[in-house]
Design a protein around this motif. Structure first.
Motif, PDB file in Angstrom:
ATOM      1  N   PRO A 103       0.806  -1.226   0.000  1.00 16.31           N
ATOM      2  CA  PRO A 103       0.000   0.000   0.000  1.00 16.31           C
ATOM      3  C   PRO A 103       0.840   1.277   0.000  1.00 16.31           C
ATOM      4  CG  PRO A 103      -0.843  -1.563   1.612  1.00 16.31           C
ATOM      5  CD  PRO A 103       0.461  -2.115   1.125  1.00 16.31           C
ATOM      6  N   LYS A 104       2.067   1.206   0.504  1.00 13.35           N
ATOM      7  CA  LYS A 104       2.925   2.395   0.540  1.00 13.35           C
ATOM      8  C   LYS A 104       3.326   2.855  -0.865  1.00 13.35           C
ATOM      9  CE  LYS A 104       4.897   1.506   5.123  1.00 13.35           C
ATOM     10  NZ  LYS A 104       6.151   1.261   5.897  1.00 13.35           N
ATOM     11  N   ASN A 105       3.183   1.974  -1.843  1.00 17.09           N
ATOM     12  CA  ASN A 105       3.550   2.319  -3.212  1.00 17.09           C
ATOM     13  C   ASN A 105       2.377   2.834  -4.035  1.00 17.09           C
ATOM     14  OD1 ASN A 105       6.211   1.444  -2.760  1.00 17.09           O
ATOM     15  ND2 ASN A 105       5.713  -0.660  -3.329  1.00 17.09           N
ATOM     16  N   ALA A 106       1.215   2.925  -3.415  1.00 12.12           N
ATOM     17  CA  ALA A 106      -0.002   3.278  -4.167  1.00 12.12           C
ATOM     18  C   ALA A 106       0.118   4.627  -4.868  1.00 12.12           C
ATOM     19  CB  ALA A 106      -1.206   3.275  -3.228  1.00 12.12           C
ATOM     20  N   TRP A 107       0.846   5.563  -4.286  1.00 11.62           N
ATOM     21  CA  TRP A 107       0.941   6.906  -4.860  1.00 11.62           C
ATOM     22  C   TRP A 107       1.621   6.913  -6.230  1.00 11.62           C
ATOM     23  CZ3 TRP A 107       5.705   9.347  -5.785  1.00 11.62           C
ATOM     24  CH2 TRP A 107       6.826   8.692  -5.271  1.00 11.62           C
ATOM     25  N   LEU A 108       2.359   5.846  -6.533  1.00 10.91           N
ATOM     26  CA  LEU A 108       3.054   5.766  -7.812  1.00 10.91           C
ATOM     27  C   LEU A 108       2.147   5.306  -8.959  1.00 10.91           C
ATOM     28  CD1 LEU A 108       6.329   4.040  -6.557  1.00 10.91           C
ATOM     29  CD2 LEU A 108       6.184   6.357  -7.500  1.00 10.91           C
ATOM     30  N   PHE A 109       1.083   4.619  -8.629  1.00 13.73           N
ATOM     31  CA  PHE A 109       0.230   3.993  -9.638  1.00 13.73           C
ATOM     32  C   PHE A 109      -0.827   4.987 -10.124  1.00 13.73           C
ATOM     33  CE2 PHE A 109       2.445   0.573  -7.762  1.00 13.73           C
ATOM     34  CZ  PHE A 109       2.396  -0.510  -8.615  1.00 13.73           C
ATOM     35  N   THR A 110      -0.403   5.861 -11.004  1.00 16.61           N
ATOM     36  CA  THR A 110      -1.247   6.954 -11.484  1.00 16.61           C
ATOM     37  C   THR A 110      -1.400   6.881 -13.007  1.00 16.61           C
ATOM     38  OG1 THR A 110       0.645   8.421 -11.812  1.00 16.61           O
ATOM     39  CG2 THR A 110      -0.401   8.419  -9.608  1.00 16.61           C
ATOM     40  N   GLU A 112      -0.527   9.073 -15.046  1.00 13.94           N
ATOM     41  CA  GLU A 112       0.709   9.595 -15.622  1.00 13.94           C
ATOM     42  C   GLU A 112       1.754   8.507 -15.805  1.00 13.94           C
ATOM     43  OE1 GLU A 112      -1.696  12.729 -14.134  1.00 13.94           O
ATOM     44  OE2 GLU A 112      -0.904  10.982 -13.066  1.00 13.94           O
ATOM     45  N   MET A 113       1.660   7.464 -14.968  1.00 16.76           N
ATOM     46  CA  MET A 113       2.580   6.330 -15.066  1.00 16.76           C
ATOM     47  C   MET A 113       1.995   5.195 -15.907  1.00 16.76           C
ATOM     48  SD  MET A 113       5.267   7.337 -13.536  1.00 16.76           S
ATOM     49  CE  MET A 113       6.211   5.820 -13.305  1.00 16.76           C
ATOM     50  N   GLY A 114       0.831   5.445 -16.484  1.00 14.58           N
ATOM     51  CA  GLY A 114       0.226   4.458 -17.376  1.00 14.58           C
ATOM     52  C   GLY A 114      -0.865   3.614 -16.762  1.00 14.58           C
ATOM     53  N   VAL A 115      -1.175   3.830 -15.486  1.00 13.83           N
ATOM     54  CA  VAL A 115      -2.149   2.979 -14.783  1.00 13.83           C
ATOM     55  C   VAL A 115      -3.519   3.643 -14.771  1.00 13.83           C
ATOM     56  CG1 VAL A 115      -2.721   1.810 -12.624  1.00 13.83           C
ATOM     57  CG2 VAL A 115      -0.316   2.044 -13.325  1.00 13.83           C
ATOM     58  N   ASP A 116      -4.484   3.021 -15.431  1.00 11.63           N
ATOM     59  CA  ASP A 116      -5.852   3.543 -15.424  1.00 11.63           C
ATOM     60  C   ASP A 116      -6.610   3.104 -14.170  1.00 11.63           C
ATOM     61  OD1 ASP A 116      -5.877   4.810 -18.074  1.00 11.63           O
ATOM     62  OD2 ASP A 116      -5.623   2.765 -18.808  1.00 11.63           O
ATOM     63  N   VAL A 117      -6.407   1.855 -13.788  1.00  9.61           N
ATOM     64  CA  VAL A 117      -7.082   1.317 -12.601  1.00  9.61           C
ATOM     65  C   VAL A 117      -6.044   0.639 -11.723  1.00  9.61           C
ATOM     66  CG1 VAL A 117      -8.839  -0.246 -11.720  1.00  9.61           C
ATOM     67  CG2 VAL A 117      -9.211   0.934 -13.894  1.00  9.61           C
ATOM     68  N   ALA A 118      -5.874   1.145 -10.501  1.00  9.51           N
ATOM     69  CA  ALA A 118      -4.934   0.556  -9.545  1.00  9.51           C
ATOM     70  C   ALA A 118      -5.700  -0.311  -8.570  1.00  9.51           C
ATOM     71  CB  ALA A 118      -4.175   1.660  -8.801  1.00  9.51           C
ATOM     72  N   LEU A 119      -5.324  -1.583  -8.482  1.00 13.67           N
ATOM     73  CA  LEU A 119      -6.022  -2.534  -7.614  1.00 13.67           C
ATOM     74  C   LEU A 119      -5.228  -2.686  -6.327  1.00 13.67           C
ATOM     75  CD1 LEU A 119      -6.788  -5.149 -10.407  1.00 13.67           C
ATOM     76  CD2 LEU A 119      -8.263  -3.310  -9.574  1.00 13.67           C
ATOM     77  N   ASN A 120      -5.605  -1.895  -5.339  1.00 15.79           N
ATOM     78  CA  ASN A 120      -4.915  -1.896  -4.049  1.00 15.79           C
ATOM     79  C   ASN A 120      -5.679  -2.802  -3.091  1.00 15.79           C
ATOM     80  OD1 ASN A 120      -3.739  -1.323  -1.566  1.00 15.79           O
ATOM     81  ND2 ASN A 120      -3.558   0.867  -1.969  1.00 15.79           N
ATOM     82  N   GLN A 121      -5.215  -4.027  -2.937  1.00 16.49           N
ATOM     83  CA  GLN A 121      -5.949  -5.022  -2.147  1.00 16.49           C
ATOM     84  C   GLN A 121      -6.121  -4.593  -0.699  1.00 16.49           C
ATOM     85  OE1 GLN A 121      -3.129  -8.133  -3.475  1.00 16.49           O
ATOM     86  NE2 GLN A 121      -4.906  -9.335  -4.038  1.00 16.49           N
ATOM     87  N   ALA A 122      -5.062  -4.031  -0.116  1.00 16.19           N
ATOM     88  CA  ALA A 122      -5.142  -3.627   1.287  1.00 16.19           C
ATOM     89  C   ALA A 122      -6.169  -2.518   1.474  1.00 16.19           C
ATOM     90  CB  ALA A 122      -3.766  -3.176   1.775  1.00 16.19           C
TER      91      ALA A 122
END
Length: 222
Positions: A103-110, A112-122
């Motif tokens: 979860p600490k890496n969630a801020w990177l999944f944007t 702008e980085m190519g991620v449309d949908v980030a699946l953060n399980q926590a």
């Protein structure tokens, strides 16, 4: 629809099977040879691609240039993020989903980085627990409009002030609507003059900010 999945663990394997059964064209990329051999027991061999999801040559072998969706679901956040970025910047894949392990890496999944949908399980689990704690017996059936609205279900409590009231007199939150009432196994379409009875199962679409207000209306009087 053409879908490429990166990561042949349990999530990737299940997702591949699910999409295949739905008639989609799927390729599954897995870097571990021994895992690929296991996957071959459950999936058609032509679906499997050996290699790294961050290697352009492997992505091209899987058909990245014509892919509609990329789902990156490995257990390594760095792999997921790099694969997503390459797919967007180099190949312009229209839709990219990426799993977040830490979860600490969630801020990177944007985007702008190519991620449309980030699946953060926590985060998903924490949100679910928080909702269940905050709205009592209310059950969330479906998330809508990126989680801003929910389709929820709750029974009218026998001691609720809503018992015997017409829908128009409930004082429902502005951004909510009752879409159905299940009474004795029969589905009713509610109108302004529909009267609520104890144990009615109410289905409503409501804004996330108003969930507690609806729970108070249908729950026991305090």
């Amino acid at each position: 629809m053409k879908v490429i999945i990166v990561g042949g663990g349990k999530v990737g394997c299940y997702l591949t099977s699910l999409l295949q059964s739905g008639g989609h064209q799927v390729k599954l990329i897995e870097i571990r040879t021994h895992q690929l051999e296991r996957l071959a027991c459950d999936l058609p061999k032509e679906v499997l691609v050996l290699g790294s999801g961050t290697d352009p040559s492997v992505l091209e072998a899987a058909g990245i240039r014509s892919a509609d969706v990329l789902a990156v679901v490995t257990g390594a956040d760095e792999t997921n993020l790099v694969a997503a970025t390459i797919a967007r910047l180099e190949y312009q894949v229209p839709r990219i989903l990426a799993r977040i392990k830490n979860p600490k890496n969630a801020w990177l999944f944007t985007p702008e980085m190519g991620v449309d949908v980030a699946l953060n399980q926590a985060e998903l689990m924490a949100t679910l627990v928080a909702e269940e704690m905050s709205v009592g017996d209310m059950m969330t059936l479906l998330k809508l409009n990126q989680g801003q609205f929910s389709l929820v279900e709750e029974k009218v409590h026998p001691e609720s002030l809503a018992v015997g009231k017409m829908v128009r007199a409930l004082g429902l939150p502005t951004e909510s609507v009752l879409v159905a009432i299940i009474r004795n196994g029969q589905l009713l379409i509610p109108h302004g003059d529909t009267e609520l009875l104890p144990a009615d199962e109410v289905l409503a679409i409501i804004h996330a900010a108003d969930l507690e207000d609806l729970a108070r209306i249908l729950g026991p009087a305090r």
